[in-house]
Design a protein around this motif. Structure first.
Motif, PDB file in Angstrom:
ATOM      1  N   ALA A  30       0.858  -1.070   0.143  1.00 53.15           N
ATOM      2  CA  ALA A  30       0.122  -0.016  -0.129  1.00 53.15           C
ATOM      3  C   ALA A  30       0.988   1.139   0.067  1.00 53.15           C
ATOM      4  O   ALA A  30       0.485   2.220  -0.385  1.00 53.15           O
ATOM      5  CB  ALA A  30      -0.865   0.123   1.174  1.00 53.15           C
ATOM      6  N   ALA A  31       1.917   1.240   0.676  1.00 55.28           N
ATOM      7  CA  ALA A  31       3.063   2.386   0.744  1.00 55.28           C
ATOM      8  C   ALA A  31       3.835   2.336  -0.271  1.00 55.28           C
ATOM      9  O   ALA A  31       4.582   3.512  -0.374  1.00 55.28           O
ATOM     10  CB  ALA A  31       3.600   2.433   2.199  1.00 55.28           C
ATOM     11  N   MET A  32       3.855   1.728  -1.227  1.00 51.18           N
ATOM     12  CA  MET A  32       4.980   1.419  -2.161  1.00 51.18           C
ATOM     13  C   MET A  32       4.818   2.513  -3.317  1.00 51.18           C
ATOM     14  O   MET A  32       3.759   2.546  -4.004  1.00 51.18           O
ATOM     15  CB  MET A  32       5.031  -0.066  -2.606  1.00 51.18           C
ATOM     16  CG  MET A  32       6.293  -0.321  -3.160  1.00 51.18           C
ATOM     17  SD  MET A  32       6.546  -1.949  -3.908  1.00 51.18           S
ATOM     18  CE  MET A  32       6.504  -2.807  -2.455  1.00 51.18           C
ATOM     19  N   PRO A  33       5.897   3.547  -3.540  1.00 52.62           N
ATOM     20  CA  PRO A  33       5.788   4.009  -4.786  1.00 52.62           C
ATOM     21  C   PRO A  33       5.642   3.486  -6.182  1.00 52.62           C
ATOM     22  O   PRO A  33       6.179   2.466  -6.086  1.00 52.62           O
ATOM     23  CB  PRO A  33       7.172   4.833  -4.654  1.00 52.62           C
ATOM     24  CG  PRO A  33       7.769   4.624  -3.290  1.00 52.62           C
ATOM     25  CD  PRO A  33       7.124   3.359  -2.753  1.00 52.62           C
ATOM     26  N   LEU A  34       4.956   4.305  -7.060  1.00 57.73           N
ATOM     27  CA  LEU A  34       4.604   3.589  -8.305  1.00 57.73           C
ATOM     28  C   LEU A  34       5.867   3.036  -8.791  1.00 57.73           C
ATOM     29  O   LEU A  34       5.834   2.169  -9.560  1.00 57.73           O
ATOM     30  CB  LEU A  34       4.024   4.738  -9.241  1.00 57.73           C
ATOM     31  CG  LEU A  34       3.581   4.009 -10.502  1.00 57.73           C
ATOM     32  CD1 LEU A  34       2.741   2.977 -10.710  1.00 57.73           C
ATOM     33  CD2 LEU A  34       3.081   5.426 -11.416  1.00 57.73           C
ATOM     34  N   ALA A  35       7.025   3.847  -8.958  1.00 56.89           N
ATOM     35  CA  ALA A  35       8.162   3.470  -9.467  1.00 56.89           C
ATOM     36  C   ALA A  35       8.511   1.832  -9.098  1.00 56.89           C
ATOM     37  O   ALA A  35       8.967   1.096  -9.864  1.00 56.89           O
ATOM     38  CB  ALA A  35       9.561   4.394  -9.257  1.00 56.89           C
ATOM     39  N   ASP A  36       8.552   1.736  -7.982  1.00 59.13           N
ATOM     40  CA  ASP A  36       9.015   0.397  -7.558  1.00 59.13           C
ATOM     41  C   ASP A  36       7.896  -0.712  -7.813  1.00 59.13           C
ATOM     42  O   ASP A  36       8.341  -1.881  -8.097  1.00 59.13           O
ATOM     43  CB  ASP A  36       9.175   0.513  -5.879  1.00 59.13           C
ATOM     44  CG  ASP A  36      10.312   1.301  -5.452  1.00 59.13           C
ATOM     45  OD1 ASP A  36      11.405   0.918  -5.677  1.00 59.13           O
ATOM     46  OD2 ASP A  36      10.155   2.379  -4.994  1.00 59.13           O
ATOM     47  N   ARG A  37       6.658  -0.273  -7.962  1.00 61.83           N
ATOM     48  CA  ARG A  37       5.630  -1.169  -8.041  1.00 61.83           C
ATOM     49  C   ARG A  37       5.789  -1.645  -9.622  1.00 61.83           C
ATOM     50  O   ARG A  37       5.805  -2.860 -10.115  1.00 61.83           O
ATOM     51  CB  ARG A  37       4.522  -0.759  -7.880  1.00 61.83           C
ATOM     52  CG  ARG A  37       3.771  -0.769  -6.449  1.00 61.83           C
ATOM     53  CD  ARG A  37       2.151  -0.082  -6.406  1.00 61.83           C
ATOM     54  NE  ARG A  37       2.263   1.404  -6.225  1.00 61.83           N
ATOM     55  CZ  ARG A  37       1.400   1.948  -6.910  1.00 61.83           C
ATOM     56  NH1 ARG A  37       0.702   1.496  -7.756  1.00 61.83           N
ATOM     57  NH2 ARG A  37       1.375   3.378  -6.690  1.00 61.83           N
ATOM     58  N   LEU A  38       6.207  -0.855 -10.471  1.00 58.21           N
ATOM     59  CA  LEU A  38       6.485  -0.988 -11.881  1.00 58.21           C
ATOM     60  C   LEU A  38       7.791  -2.029 -12.035  1.00 58.21           C
ATOM     61  O   LEU A  38       7.776  -2.824 -12.827  1.00 58.21           O
ATOM     62  CB  LEU A  38       6.792   0.493 -12.557  1.00 58.21           C
ATOM     63  CG  LEU A  38       5.520   1.200 -13.033  1.00 58.21           C
ATOM     64  CD1 LEU A  38       5.959   2.618 -13.197  1.00 58.21           C
ATOM     65  CD2 LEU A  38       4.609   0.644 -13.933  1.00 58.21           C
ATOM     66  N   THR A  39       8.851  -1.719 -11.335  1.00 63.54           N
ATOM     67  CA  THR A  39       9.711  -2.599 -11.353  1.00 63.54           C
ATOM     68  C   THR A  39       9.433  -4.105 -10.866  1.00 63.54           C
ATOM     69  O   THR A  39      10.012  -4.773 -11.703  1.00 63.54           O
ATOM     70  CB  THR A  39      10.992  -2.136 -10.357  1.00 63.54           C
ATOM     71  OG1 THR A  39      11.323  -0.753 -10.480  1.00 63.54           O
ATOM     72  CG2 THR A  39      12.413  -2.978 -10.506  1.00 63.54           C
ATOM     73  N   ILE A  40       8.738  -4.037  -9.874  1.00 59.83           N
ATOM     74  CA  ILE A  40       8.405  -5.489  -9.368  1.00 59.83           C
ATOM     75  C   ILE A  40       7.372  -6.385 -10.533  1.00 59.83           C
ATOM     76  O   ILE A  40       7.675  -7.458 -10.954  1.00 59.83           O
ATOM     77  CB  ILE A  40       7.647  -5.426  -8.058  1.00 59.83           C
ATOM     78  CG1 ILE A  40       8.728  -4.701  -7.121  1.00 59.83           C
ATOM     79  CG2 ILE A  40       7.018  -6.746  -7.764  1.00 59.83           C
ATOM     80  CD1 ILE A  40       8.006  -4.415  -5.772  1.00 59.83           C
ATOM     81  N   ALA A  41       6.531  -5.444 -10.837  1.00 66.06           N
ATOM     82  CA  ALA A  41       5.437  -6.183 -11.846  1.00 66.06           C
ATOM     83  C   ALA A  41       6.310  -6.544 -13.252  1.00 66.06           C
ATOM     84  O   ALA A  41       6.125  -7.532 -13.859  1.00 66.06           O
ATOM     85  CB  ALA A  41       4.387  -5.099 -12.147  1.00 66.06           C
ATOM     86  N   ASN A  42       7.245  -5.449 -13.589  1.00 64.80           N
ATOM     87  CA  ASN A  42       8.036  -5.741 -14.688  1.00 64.80           C
ATOM     88  C   ASN A  42       8.783  -7.229 -14.816  1.00 64.80           C
ATOM     89  O   ASN A  42       8.855  -7.783 -15.722  1.00 64.80           O
ATOM     90  CB  ASN A  42       8.929  -4.747 -14.938  1.00 64.80           C
ATOM     91  CG  ASN A  42       9.984  -4.670 -16.083  1.00 64.80           C
ATOM     92  OD1 ASN A  42      10.797  -5.520 -15.929  1.00 64.80           O
ATOM     93  ND2 ASN A  42       9.729  -4.358 -16.983  1.00 64.80           N
ATOM     94  N   MET A  43       9.378  -7.444 -13.672  1.00 67.61           N
ATOM     95  CA  MET A  43      10.206  -8.720 -13.539  1.00 67.61           C
ATOM     96  C   MET A  43       9.327  -9.825 -13.100  1.00 67.61           C
ATOM     97  O   MET A  43      10.026 -10.853 -12.815  1.00 67.61           O
ATOM     98  CB  MET A  43      11.437  -8.306 -12.649  1.00 67.61           C
ATOM     99  CG  MET A  43      12.426  -7.468 -13.136  1.00 67.61           C
ATOM    100  SD  MET A  43      14.016  -7.452 -12.524  1.00 67.61           S
ATOM    101  CE  MET A  43      14.699  -9.317 -12.703  1.00 67.61           C
ATOM    102  N   GLY A  44       7.939  -9.714 -12.664  1.00 63.63           N
ATOM    103  CA  GLY A  44       7.148 -10.775 -12.488  1.00 63.63           C
ATOM    104  C   GLY A  44       7.417 -12.031 -13.355  1.00 63.63           C
ATOM    105  O   GLY A  44       7.289 -13.154 -13.141  1.00 63.63           O
TER     106      GLY A  44
END
Ligand code: SF4
Lengths: 170, 408
Positions: free
Chosen positions: B201-215
């Motif tokens: 919930a607290a995670m910035p969009l940039a980090d969420r994009l990195t994580i989803a990208n490498m999923g």
């Protein structure tokens, strides 16, 4: 119109786990003529494959077959070499979608790679969702939904697109 | 239902779907890049399909081979441009606008709850926005563009519950690398990863994009941050994992597989020939700020080449405006135009045999960046900058500590 049977009989080439799209279609040769590209299919793991494989042969493999990139040349090269279909313990998602899209039958069958001997003649039946080994034993496998069987029966998505194209014109 | 089930049911016009079912759904957005756009549109043309279902939902981005590094690429792109015009595709972004996934997000072409398909395996990126998105091949794209529909197998879902906050020296890249190590592709293969919990919930969009990208590197079909992030989803989940973010440390993927992960601290001192900061995984403004944090006012080691590729023109301009590019140039970096750059070995930074490169991108397969005998390491922008500074694989905590002392 009678439905195509989607039952195939052929000689098995047994491969291991994690056969990647790079092994099936090495990126290094992408700008070479097709005949050259086909010579290098699976050369890193089965140097005898491209020369020895014949029309109607069946590729049998372990887990995660076709992992890596979304390149369609990976299933296409197998089809071009005459391979009738691939039976693997599991497939990478984009590979199995691409294979169906270009009309190469794929079947998931747990533990298949330890049950089949290299060179053994086997049968697989997509409509029944089963593999029949040389000794007659039957292995259950995941049956594809009817819609995908229809795509394979037509030889892939290209003939379907041509149908759509014709209907748009008329 | 899980988030993947909810969206697939909605787009298939069904009230309920279960994992394992096949559904025919209508995607909200379709995207192609310069490698496949010409093939897809040519296939439509050859099949006699003169118009696509809804050109407004279609986007084409030129990002992989721009500016064209060969006559072959230039010819291919020219063909694509003609067909893009013919099929009335308005959302067309020429080379220089940025990497396709970043452009889709910046241009608002993906929204939470959308279903998106694209001819690129890293299409999972939009899961950061709560969109359900996955890569497809070019023949399937042609079908999807012609009919506006595509079949999907509803995947099982794996819940990844994120607790607490991470420290200043780590970011989303360290999280996904560490997840790769703990969960690996056995649990994620063909499944949907659903990230929830206070840490999500607290995670910035940039980090969420990195994580989803490498999923997708774990074999995941989708990697999703559902919009109501606080609440525990209703499942059903095939597996549940919990991760304490406060315990994360800088991680590195070693050659030649992304799952070959260990703490940077355990592998310090490996000499590097090249450092690459960029790609759809970690080429955003936050990543460039991280590089500046370490390299501002300093110079990279003499034997290292540092390549920085902002992921989009917007990021490039922002970095220019903040003085980041000035600092990085002073530090000895080569700044490349927005695009994929050396990420997939297309051009602009390939490796010779026996060379080592540490990059912030997402794949380190053998031969991905040139020679089969080259080695690729993957890490966060902080680790990459620290490594460029020292010329050897370096834990950013060592360098960050030092810079704080200098400031005091
Ligand atoms: S930056 Fe790399 S991973 Fe991302 S789209 Fe471009 S080539 Fe693919």
């Amino acid at each position: 119109m009678k439905e195509p049977s989607l039952r195939y009989q052929g000689r098995a080439w047994v491969l291991g786990d994690n056969i990647s799209t790079d092994l099936l279609s090495p990126g290094h040769y992408v700008h070479d003529p097709m005949q050259t590209r086909l010579k290098h299919v699976l050369e890193a793991v089965r140097p005898d494959f491209a020369q020895g494989v014949g029309a109607g042969d069946i590729v049998v493999a372990g887990k995660n077959f076709g992992c890596g990139s979304s390149r369609e040349s990976a299933p296409m090269h197998l089809k071009d070499l005459g391979v009738a279909g691939v039976i693997a313990e599991s497939f990478a998602r984009i590979f199995s979608r691409n294979a169906i899209a270009i009309g190469l039958p794929v079947l998931s069958c747990p533990s298949i790679s330890s049950r089949v001997k290299d060179g053994e003649y086997i049968v697989f039946d997509l409509r029944a969702g089963e593999v029949i080994l040389a000794d007659g034993s039957r292995l259950k496998s995941e049956r594809l939904p009817d819609q995908m069987l229809d795509v394979l029966a037509k030889g892939g998505i290209v003939p379907i697109l041509e149908e759509i194209g014709r209907s748009m014109r008329s | 239902m899980t988030w993947a089930e909810t969206i697939l049911a909605r787009k298939a016009n069904r009230s309920h779907v279960d994992a394992g079912e096949y559904v025919v759904a209508r995607p909200d957005a379709f995207m192609m890049h310069d490698i496949f756009a010409a093939d897809v549109l040519e296939l439509l043309e050859k099949s006699g399909i003169e118009r696509i279902n809804d050109p407004d939902c279609v986007t084409v981005v030129f990002d992989h081979m721009v500016p064209a590094p060969s006559e072959y690429a230039a010819t291919h792109q020219r063909k694509a441009r003609t067909l893009i015009r013919k099929y009335g595709i308005e959302h067309f972004f020429e080379g220089g606008r940025g990497i396709c996934h970043q452009v889709m997000v910046e241009e608002g072409l993906v929204k939470p709850g959308d279903l998106v398909v694209a001819t690129d395996s890293h299409t999972t990126t939009y899961g950061a926005l709560g969109a359900v998105s996955a890569g497809i091949g070019s023949t399937e794209m042609a079908y999807a563009l012609a009919t506006g529909t595509l079949w999907f197998k509803v995947p099982e879902t794996v819940l990844v519950w994120l607790e607490n906050q991470w420290q200043d020296s780590v970011c989303g890249k360290d999280l996904i690398l560490s997840l790769m190590k703990t969960i690996g592709s056995d649990s994620a293969q063909n499944r949907s990863l659903e990230f929830r919990g206070p840490g999500a919930a607290a995670m910035p969009l940039a980090d969420r994009l990195t994580i989803a990208n490498m999923g997708v590197e774990m074999g995941a079909k989708f990697a999703l941050f559902p919009p109501q992030r606080e609440s525990r989803g209703s499942g059903p989940y095939a597996h549940e994992y919990s991760l304490d973010l406060s315990r994360l440390e800088p991680m590195v993927a070693l050659p030649h597989h992304v799952e070959n992960v260990g703490p940077v601290a355990d592998h310090q001192g490996l000499e590097m020939d090249q450092v690459f900061i960029g790609s759809c995984t970690n080429g955003r403004i936050e990543d460039l700020r991280d590089a500046q944090r370490i390299l501002g006012g300093r110079h990279i080691a003499p034997h290292v080449r540092l390549i920085v590729t902002p992921a989009s023109r917007e990021i490039y301009r922002q970095a220019l405006h903040e003085g980041i590019l000035e600092d990085l140039i002073q530090a000895g970096a080569i700044i490349e135009g927005p695009g994929c750059g050396p990420c997939f070995g297309g051009h602009m930074g390939l490796l010779a045999a026996q060379e080592r490169c540490l990059g912030t991108h997402n794949r380190n397969f053998q031969g991905r960046m040139g020679s089969l005998q080259a080695e690729i390491y993957l890490a966060s922008p902080l680790t990459a900058a620290a490594t460029a500074l020292k010329g050897v694989l370096t834990d950013p905590r060592d360098v960050l500590g030092a810079s704080q002392e200098v400031i005091q």
